[in-house]
Design a protein around this motif. Structure first.
Motif, short mmCIF file in Angstrom:
data_model
loop_
_atom_site.label_atom_id
_atom_site.label_comp_id
_atom_site.label_asym_id
_atom_site.label_seq_id
_atom_site.Cartn_x
_atom_site.Cartn_y
_atom_site.Cartn_z
N ILE A 69 0.84 -1.21 0.00
CA ILE A 69 0.00 0.00 0.00
C ILE A 69 0.87 1.26 0.00
O ILE A 69 0.40 2.36 0.28
CB ILE A 69 -0.97 0.02 1.21
CG1 ILE A 69 -0.23 -0.18 2.54
CG2 ILE A 69 -2.06 -1.03 1.03
CD1 ILE A 69 -1.09 0.08 3.78
N VAL A 218 4.24 -6.91 9.03
CA VAL A 218 5.28 -5.86 9.05
C VAL A 218 5.49 -5.46 10.52
O VAL A 218 4.66 -5.76 11.38
CB VAL A 218 4.88 -4.61 8.21
CG1 VAL A 218 4.79 -4.95 6.75
CG2 VAL A 218 3.56 -3.99 8.69
N LYS A 219 6.59 -4.75 10.78
CA LYS A 219 6.96 -4.49 12.18
C LYS A 219 6.13 -3.38 12.84
O LYS A 219 5.82 -2.37 12.21
CB LYS A 219 8.43 -4.06 12.23
CG LYS A 219 9.37 -5.20 11.98
CD LYS A 219 10.76 -4.89 12.49
CE LYS A 219 11.61 -4.19 11.49
NZ LYS A 219 12.98 -3.94 11.93
N1 SAM Z 1 -4.79 -2.86 9.04
C1 SAM Z 1 -4.13 -2.40 7.85
C2 SAM Z 1 -4.98 -2.50 6.64
O1 SAM Z 1 -6.12 -3.00 6.70
O2 SAM Z 1 -4.52 -2.01 5.60
C3 SAM Z 1 -2.84 -3.10 7.60
C4 SAM Z 1 -1.81 -2.60 8.46
S1 SAM Z 1 -0.14 -2.91 8.01
C5 SAM Z 1 -0.02 -4.65 8.04
C6 SAM Z 1 0.59 -2.38 9.54
C7 SAM Z 1 0.52 -0.89 9.76
O3 SAM Z 1 0.98 -0.62 11.08
C8 SAM Z 1 1.40 -0.09 8.82
O4 SAM Z 1 0.62 0.85 8.15
C9 SAM Z 1 2.41 0.58 9.75
O5 SAM Z 1 2.81 1.86 9.33
C10 SAM Z 1 1.62 0.63 11.05
N2 SAM Z 1 2.43 0.77 12.27
C11 SAM Z 1 3.60 0.19 12.59
N3 SAM Z 1 4.00 0.57 13.82
C12 SAM Z 1 3.03 1.41 14.30
C13 SAM Z 1 2.85 2.14 15.50
N4 SAM Z 1 3.73 2.09 16.51
N5 SAM Z 1 1.74 2.89 15.64
C14 SAM Z 1 0.83 2.97 14.64
N6 SAM Z 1 0.95 2.32 13.47
C15 SAM Z 1 2.03 1.54 13.30
#
Ligand code: SAM
Length: 229
Positions: A69, A218-219
């Motif tokens: 994305i 992802v992290k």
């Molecule tokens: N739920 C999302 C969707 O339906 O598209 C997918 C999420 S993606 C697998 C994980 C997301 O977590 C990423 O957009 C990333 O930037 C975010 N992320 C990672 N660490 C974070 C944090 N500490 N606080 C908020 N978002 C975070």
């Protein structure tokens, strides 16, 4: 009347028609064999996943894998979204906190099934795009914020449910503190390569933990997650 004519009558274009068919196939082939909760199936039948994906990948919106994305992030595979949502056991009355808004797709599914969704994303560009798509689809029961979700959202706590959609090295303490009594947290925990999807239930002063399935996210980057690279 053929299905094509029926779509035409409802003012749907051929494009919308083909996404509708792809979504139906996703439900039948990917979700129904594994997902028991009819409300989760209904929500995922309703939400147009392709609206949350941009550019060349849009035609793969209903495929059985995660998609890019932008900003190095992904929208999770449909089955993972369904499994995590099912694990939350939503009845429609809950205040939910989501960490990792990403595309906003999981947010939309939660908006269908809960009373209000608070969602935190650390990347402003993704949060802004998600907000636009969610408003375009007429969702109103959500609040988005840009920041480090590992700290939770203390002003809006406690939450009946918390869902973390990125992989954490350990369960962030602030999220446990912000759970309501009887509340549930769904979170992938593990190393950078693979994690275990866990459900944590708060019972009075104690927490019960259950493993659901292996996964790869992802992290989760932040104060109580992985440190920024
Ligand atoms: N739920 C999302 C969707 O339906 O598209 C997918 C999420 S993606 C697998 C994980 C997301 O977590 C990423 O957009 C990333 O930037 C975010 N992320 C990672 N660490 C974070 C944090 N500490 N606080 C908020 N978002 C975070």
């Amino acid at each position: 009347m053929s299905r094509h004519d029926a779509f035409k009558k409802r003012g749907l274009t051929d494009d919308q028609n083909s996404y509708y068919i792809a979504r139906k196939r996703m439900i039948e082939e990917q979700l129904k064999p594994a997902i028991r909760d009819p409300l989760v199936i209904e929500a995922m039948s309703k939400v147009p996943r392709h609206k949350f994906i941009e550019g060349a990948l849009v035609d793969q919106a209903y495929s059985d894998y995660p998609l890019n994305i932008g900003e190095g992030q992904t929208i999770s595979q449909p089955l993972i979204v369904a499994m995590m949502t099912e694990a939350l056991q939503l009845k429609g009355t809950e205040k939910v906190l989501e960490i990792g808004t990403g595309s906003g797709y999981q947010t939309a599914i939660l908006c269908e099934l809960a009373k209000h969704v608070y969602s935190v994303e650390r990347i402003g560009k993704l949060s802004n795009r998600a907000r636009r798509v969610l408003y375009d689809l007429s969702y109103v029961n959500f609040t988005l914020r840009v920041g480090d979700g590992t700290n939770g959202w203390s002003e809006a706590a406690p939450f009946d449910r918390i869902i973390v959609t990125a992989g954490a090295p350990a369960i962030p303490k602030p999220l446990l503190m912000q759970l309501a009594d009887g509340g549930m947290l769904v979170i992938p925990v593990g190393n950078e390569e693979s994690q275990m999807l866990k459900i944590v239930t708060k019972e009075g002063a104690s927490y019960r933990e259950k493993d659901v399935s292996g996964c790869r996210f992802v992290k989760l980057i932040g104060e109580y997650g992985w440190r920024v690279e």
